[in-house]
Design a protein around this motif. Structure first.
Motif, PDB file in Angstrom:
ATOM      1  N   GLY A  83    -123.043   8.869 -63.283  1.00 13.77           N
ATOM      2  CA  GLY A  83    -122.403   8.200 -62.161  1.00 13.77           C
ATOM      3  C   GLY A  83    -122.439   6.688 -62.301  1.00 13.77           C
ATOM      4  O   GLY A  83    -122.710   6.150 -63.374  1.00 13.77           O
ATOM      5  N   THR A  84    -122.174   5.987 -61.190  1.00 19.29           N
ATOM      6  CA  THR A  84    -122.210   4.533 -61.196  1.00 19.29           C
ATOM      7  C   THR A  84    -123.662   4.065 -61.288  1.00 19.29           C
ATOM      8  O   THR A  84    -124.529   4.570 -60.573  1.00 19.29           O
ATOM      9  CB  THR A  84    -121.560   3.972 -59.929  1.00 19.29           C
ATOM     10  N   SER A  85    -123.919   3.135 -62.191  1.00 23.59           N
ATOM     11  CA  SER A  85    -125.286   2.685 -62.465  1.00 23.59           C
ATOM     12  C   SER A  85    -125.678   1.539 -61.530  1.00 23.59           C
ATOM     13  O   SER A  85    -125.503   0.376 -61.865  1.00 23.59           O
ATOM     14  CB  SER A  85    -125.409   2.249 -63.928  1.00 23.59           C
ATOM     15  N   PHE A  86    -126.194   1.901 -60.360  1.00 30.28           N
ATOM     16  CA  PHE A  86    -126.674   0.887 -59.430  1.00 30.28           C
ATOM     17  C   PHE A  86    -128.120   0.545 -59.772  1.00 30.28           C
ATOM     18  O   PHE A  86    -128.973   1.432 -59.898  1.00 30.28           O
ATOM     19  CB  PHE A  86    -126.577   1.372 -57.983  1.00 30.28           C
ATOM     20  N   SER A  87    -128.402  -0.738 -59.877  1.00 26.25           N
ATOM     21  CA  SER A  87    -129.742  -1.185 -60.261  1.00 26.25           C
ATOM     22  C   SER A  87    -130.804  -0.743 -59.270  1.00 26.25           C
ATOM     23  O   SER A  87    -131.939  -0.442 -59.654  1.00 26.25           O
ATOM     24  CB  SER A  87    -129.753  -2.705 -60.400  1.00 26.25           C
ATOM     25  N   PRO A 116    -125.117 -11.681 -55.370  1.00 22.71           N
ATOM     26  CA  PRO A 116    -124.854 -11.335 -53.970  1.00 22.71           C
ATOM     27  C   PRO A 116    -123.952 -10.114 -53.800  1.00 22.71           C
ATOM     28  O   PRO A 116    -123.955  -9.489 -52.728  1.00 22.71           O
ATOM     29  CB  PRO A 116    -124.184 -12.605 -53.412  1.00 22.71           C
ATOM     30  N   GLN A 117    -123.182  -9.760 -54.838  1.00 23.15           N
ATOM     31  CA  GLN A 117    -122.283  -8.605 -54.752  1.00 23.15           C
ATOM     32  C   GLN A 117    -122.975  -7.302 -55.145  1.00 23.15           C
ATOM     33  O   GLN A 117    -122.394  -6.226 -55.003  1.00 23.15           O
ATOM     34  CB  GLN A 117    -121.074  -8.814 -55.675  1.00 23.15           C
ATOM     35  N   TRP A 118    -124.181  -7.373 -55.671  1.00 26.22           N
ATOM     36  CA  TRP A 118    -124.861  -6.160 -56.133  1.00 26.22           C
ATOM     37  C   TRP A 118    -125.169  -5.228 -54.964  1.00 26.22           C
ATOM     38  O   TRP A 118    -125.459  -5.670 -53.844  1.00 26.22           O
ATOM     39  CB  TRP A 118    -126.156  -6.518 -56.856  1.00 26.22           C
ATOM     40  N   HIS A 119    -125.135  -3.957 -55.237  1.00 28.62           N
ATOM     41  CA  HIS A 119    -125.389  -2.901 -54.247  1.00 28.62           C
ATOM     42  C   HIS A 119    -126.805  -3.035 -53.670  1.00 28.62           C
ATOM     43  O   HIS A 119    -127.777  -3.109 -54.424  1.00 28.62           O
ATOM     44  CB  HIS A 119    -125.201  -1.538 -54.937  1.00 28.62           C
ATOM     45  N   LEU A 120    -126.902  -3.104 -52.333  1.00 29.33           N
ATOM     46  CA  LEU A 120    -128.190  -3.204 -51.634  1.00 29.33           C
ATOM     47  C   LEU A 120    -129.065  -4.324 -52.201  1.00 29.33           C
ATOM     48  O   LEU A 120    -130.268  -4.166 -52.419  1.00 29.33           O
ATOM     49  CB  LEU A 120    -128.938  -1.859 -51.688  1.00 29.33           C
TER      50      LEU A 120
END
Length: 198
Positions: A83-87, A116-120
Protein backbone atom coordinates in the motif's frame (compact mmCIF):
# COMPACT_ATOMS: atom_id res chain seq x y z
CA UNK A 1 18.20 2.46 29.82
CA UNK A 2 20.39 3.94 27.11
CA UNK A 3 18.48 3.91 23.85
CA UNK A 4 20.21 2.91 20.62
CA UNK A 5 20.06 5.90 18.27
CA UNK A 6 18.82 4.94 14.81
CA UNK A 7 18.52 7.10 11.71
CA UNK A 8 15.72 6.04 9.36
CA UNK A 9 16.22 6.64 5.63
CA UNK A 10 13.14 6.06 3.52
CA UNK A 11 12.74 6.34 -0.23
CA UNK A 12 12.28 4.27 -3.33
CA UNK A 13 16.04 3.63 -3.73
CA UNK A 14 15.41 3.12 -7.44
CA UNK A 15 18.36 2.60 -7.51
CA UNK A 16 20.30 3.33 -4.34
CA UNK A 17 23.47 5.33 -5.13
CA UNK A 18 26.50 6.92 -3.50
CA UNK A 19 24.54 10.07 -2.68
CA UNK A 20 22.23 8.06 -0.40
CA UNK A 21 25.18 6.39 1.30
CA UNK A 22 27.03 9.68 1.80
CA UNK A 23 23.92 11.31 3.31
CA UNK A 24 23.50 8.36 5.69
CA UNK A 25 27.13 8.39 6.80
CA UNK A 26 27.17 12.19 7.18
CA UNK A 27 24.06 12.02 9.39
CA UNK A 28 25.44 9.10 11.39
CA UNK A 29 28.65 10.93 12.17
CA UNK A 30 27.17 14.40 12.76
CA UNK A 31 24.32 13.22 15.01
CA UNK A 32 26.07 10.38 16.83
CA UNK A 33 23.77 7.70 15.44
CA UNK A 34 24.52 4.08 16.29
CA UNK A 35 22.86 2.76 13.13
CA UNK A 36 21.18 3.91 9.93
CA UNK A 37 18.29 1.83 8.59
CA UNK A 38 17.41 2.00 4.89
CA UNK A 39 13.71 1.33 4.35
CA UNK A 40 12.59 1.09 0.70
CA UNK A 41 9.03 2.32 0.27
CA UNK A 42 6.32 0.29 -1.41
CA UNK A 43 4.54 3.34 -2.84
CA UNK A 44 5.63 6.78 -1.59
CA UNK A 45 2.66 9.14 -1.07
CA UNK A 46 4.25 12.28 -2.60
CA UNK A 47 5.52 10.63 -5.80
CA UNK A 48 3.26 9.98 -8.76
CA UNK A 49 5.47 7.72 -10.84
CA UNK A 50 5.84 4.02 -10.13
CA UNK A 51 9.33 2.69 -9.33
CA UNK A 52 11.26 1.25 -12.29
CA UNK A 53 12.42 -1.80 -10.31
CA UNK A 54 10.10 -3.90 -8.16
CA UNK A 55 10.28 -3.94 -4.38
CA UNK A 56 12.38 -7.10 -4.06
CA UNK A 57 14.89 -5.77 -6.60
CA UNK A 58 15.17 -2.40 -4.84
CA UNK A 59 15.64 -4.12 -1.46
CA UNK A 60 18.31 -6.41 -2.95
CA UNK A 61 20.18 -3.38 -4.31
CA UNK A 62 20.12 -1.79 -0.84
CA UNK A 63 21.52 -5.00 0.69
CA UNK A 64 24.28 -5.04 -1.91
CA UNK A 65 25.10 -1.36 -1.42
CA UNK A 66 25.49 -1.54 2.37
CA UNK A 67 27.04 -4.96 2.94
CA UNK A 68 30.43 -3.40 3.70
CA UNK A 69 29.11 -1.01 6.37
CA UNK A 70 28.47 -2.48 9.86
CA UNK A 71 26.36 0.52 10.97
CA UNK A 72 23.89 0.25 8.06
CA UNK A 73 20.87 -2.09 7.88
CA UNK A 74 18.15 -2.72 5.30
CA UNK A 75 14.58 -3.21 6.50
CA UNK A 76 11.58 -4.41 4.49
CA UNK A 77 8.83 -3.10 6.79
CA UNK A 78 7.16 -0.93 4.11
CA UNK A 79 7.51 -3.50 1.33
CA UNK A 80 5.98 -6.17 3.58
CA UNK A 81 3.08 -3.90 4.55
CA UNK A 82 2.32 -2.85 0.95
CA UNK A 83 0.00 0.00 0.00
CA UNK A 84 0.93 3.66 0.39
CA UNK A 85 4.08 3.99 2.51
CA UNK A 86 3.17 6.46 5.24
CA UNK A 87 6.08 7.17 7.57
CA UNK A 88 3.82 7.30 10.62
CA UNK A 89 2.81 3.66 10.06
CA UNK A 90 6.43 2.58 9.77
CA UNK A 91 7.48 4.43 12.92
CA UNK A 92 4.60 3.01 14.94
CA UNK A 93 5.48 -0.56 13.95
CA UNK A 94 9.23 -0.03 14.42
CA UNK A 95 8.81 1.53 17.86
CA UNK A 96 6.59 -1.38 18.90
CA UNK A 97 9.11 -3.94 17.60
CA UNK A 98 12.23 -2.12 18.85
CA UNK A 99 11.43 -0.29 22.10
CA UNK A 100 15.15 0.06 22.85
CA UNK A 101 15.66 2.35 19.82
CA UNK A 102 15.31 6.11 19.45
CA UNK A 103 14.43 6.99 15.86
CA UNK A 104 15.28 10.02 13.73
CA UNK A 105 14.27 10.61 10.10
CA UNK A 106 17.09 11.48 7.72
CA UNK A 107 15.75 13.56 4.84
CA UNK A 108 17.29 15.61 2.06
CA UNK A 109 16.99 19.38 1.95
CA UNK A 110 14.66 19.08 -1.07
CA UNK A 111 12.14 17.15 1.07
CA UNK A 112 12.31 19.16 4.28
CA UNK A 113 9.85 21.72 2.92
CA UNK A 114 7.42 18.87 2.16
CA UNK A 115 7.24 17.87 5.83
CA UNK A 116 4.06 19.87 6.59
CA UNK A 117 2.28 17.80 3.89
CA UNK A 118 3.25 14.45 5.42
CA UNK A 119 0.45 12.23 6.71
CA UNK A 120 -0.27 12.86 10.44
CA UNK A 121 2.88 15.00 10.64
CA UNK A 122 2.06 16.44 14.09
CA UNK A 123 1.93 12.96 15.62
CA UNK A 124 5.03 11.90 13.69
CA UNK A 125 6.96 14.92 14.99
CA UNK A 126 6.14 13.84 18.55
CA UNK A 127 7.52 10.34 17.91
CA UNK A 128 10.77 11.15 16.08
CA UNK A 129 13.32 13.85 15.40
CA UNK A 130 14.24 14.95 11.87
CA UNK A 131 17.74 15.28 10.43
CA UNK A 132 17.76 17.59 7.42
CA UNK A 133 20.73 16.95 5.14
CA UNK A 134 21.62 20.28 3.57
CA UNK A 135 23.52 20.23 0.28
CA UNK A 136 25.53 23.17 -1.08
CA UNK A 137 23.16 25.46 -2.98
CA UNK A 138 20.07 23.97 -1.29
CA UNK A 139 19.81 25.72 2.09
CA UNK A 140 17.13 24.69 4.57
CA UNK A 141 15.08 27.65 5.82
CA UNK A 142 13.57 26.53 9.11
CA UNK A 143 11.56 29.78 9.32
CA UNK A 144 9.26 28.37 6.63
CA UNK A 145 8.35 25.38 8.79
CA UNK A 146 5.77 25.17 11.57
CA UNK A 147 7.44 25.38 14.98
CA UNK A 148 6.44 21.83 15.92
CA UNK A 149 8.63 20.62 13.03
CA UNK A 150 11.42 23.22 13.26
CA UNK A 151 11.90 22.44 16.97
CA UNK A 152 12.43 18.76 16.14
CA UNK A 153 14.78 19.37 13.20
CA UNK A 154 18.58 19.19 13.21
CA UNK A 155 20.22 20.59 10.07
CA UNK A 156 23.55 19.10 8.98
CA UNK A 157 25.76 19.89 6.00
CA UNK A 158 26.68 17.31 3.38
CA UNK A 159 29.44 17.51 0.74
CA UNK A 160 28.20 18.27 -2.75
CA UNK A 161 27.56 15.13 -4.79
CA UNK A 162 25.37 15.52 -7.87
CA UNK A 163 23.85 12.07 -8.29
CA UNK A 164 20.17 11.23 -8.57
CA UNK A 165 18.25 8.01 -9.15
CA UNK A 166 16.32 9.73 -11.94
CA UNK A 167 19.55 10.56 -13.78
CA UNK A 168 20.85 7.02 -13.28
CA UNK A 169 17.69 5.50 -14.77
CA UNK A 170 17.90 7.92 -17.70
CA UNK A 171 21.54 7.07 -18.34
CA UNK A 172 20.76 3.35 -18.41
CA UNK A 173 17.83 3.86 -20.79
CA UNK A 174 20.13 5.83 -23.10
CA UNK A 175 22.80 3.12 -22.99
CA UNK A 176 25.26 5.30 -21.02
CA UNK A 177 27.51 4.14 -18.20
CA UNK A 178 26.50 4.41 -14.53
CA UNK A 179 29.69 2.88 -13.19
CA UNK A 180 31.04 4.84 -10.19
CA UNK A 181 27.59 6.41 -9.59
CA UNK A 182 26.41 3.31 -7.72
CA UNK A 183 28.33 0.69 -5.72
CA UNK A 184 29.86 -2.04 -7.89
CA UNK A 185 27.50 -4.73 -6.58
CA UNK A 186 24.50 -2.54 -7.43
CA UNK A 187 25.97 -1.85 -10.87
CA UNK A 188 26.35 -5.56 -11.61
CA UNK A 189 22.81 -6.28 -10.33
CA UNK A 190 21.33 -3.62 -12.62
CA UNK A 191 23.31 -4.91 -15.60
CA UNK A 192 22.50 -8.58 -14.96
CA UNK A 193 18.77 -7.90 -14.50
CA UNK A 194 18.66 -5.34 -17.34
CA UNK A 195 16.91 -2.83 -15.09
CA UNK A 196 15.89 0.57 -16.48
CA UNK A 197 16.67 -0.34 -20.07
CA UNK A 198 14.23 1.27 -22.51
Amino acid sequence: MNLIKVGFMGGTFDPIHYGHLLAAETAREACGLDEVWFIPSFHPPLKDNEPGADGSQRLEMVYRAIDFQPHFRAMDVELERGGTSFSIDSIRSLQAAYPDREFSFIIGSDRVNDLPQWHLIEELAQLVRFIGVERPGEPIDTSLLPSFIANRLTVIEMPLIEISSTDIRRRVSEGRSIRFLVPEKVYSFIKRNRLYES
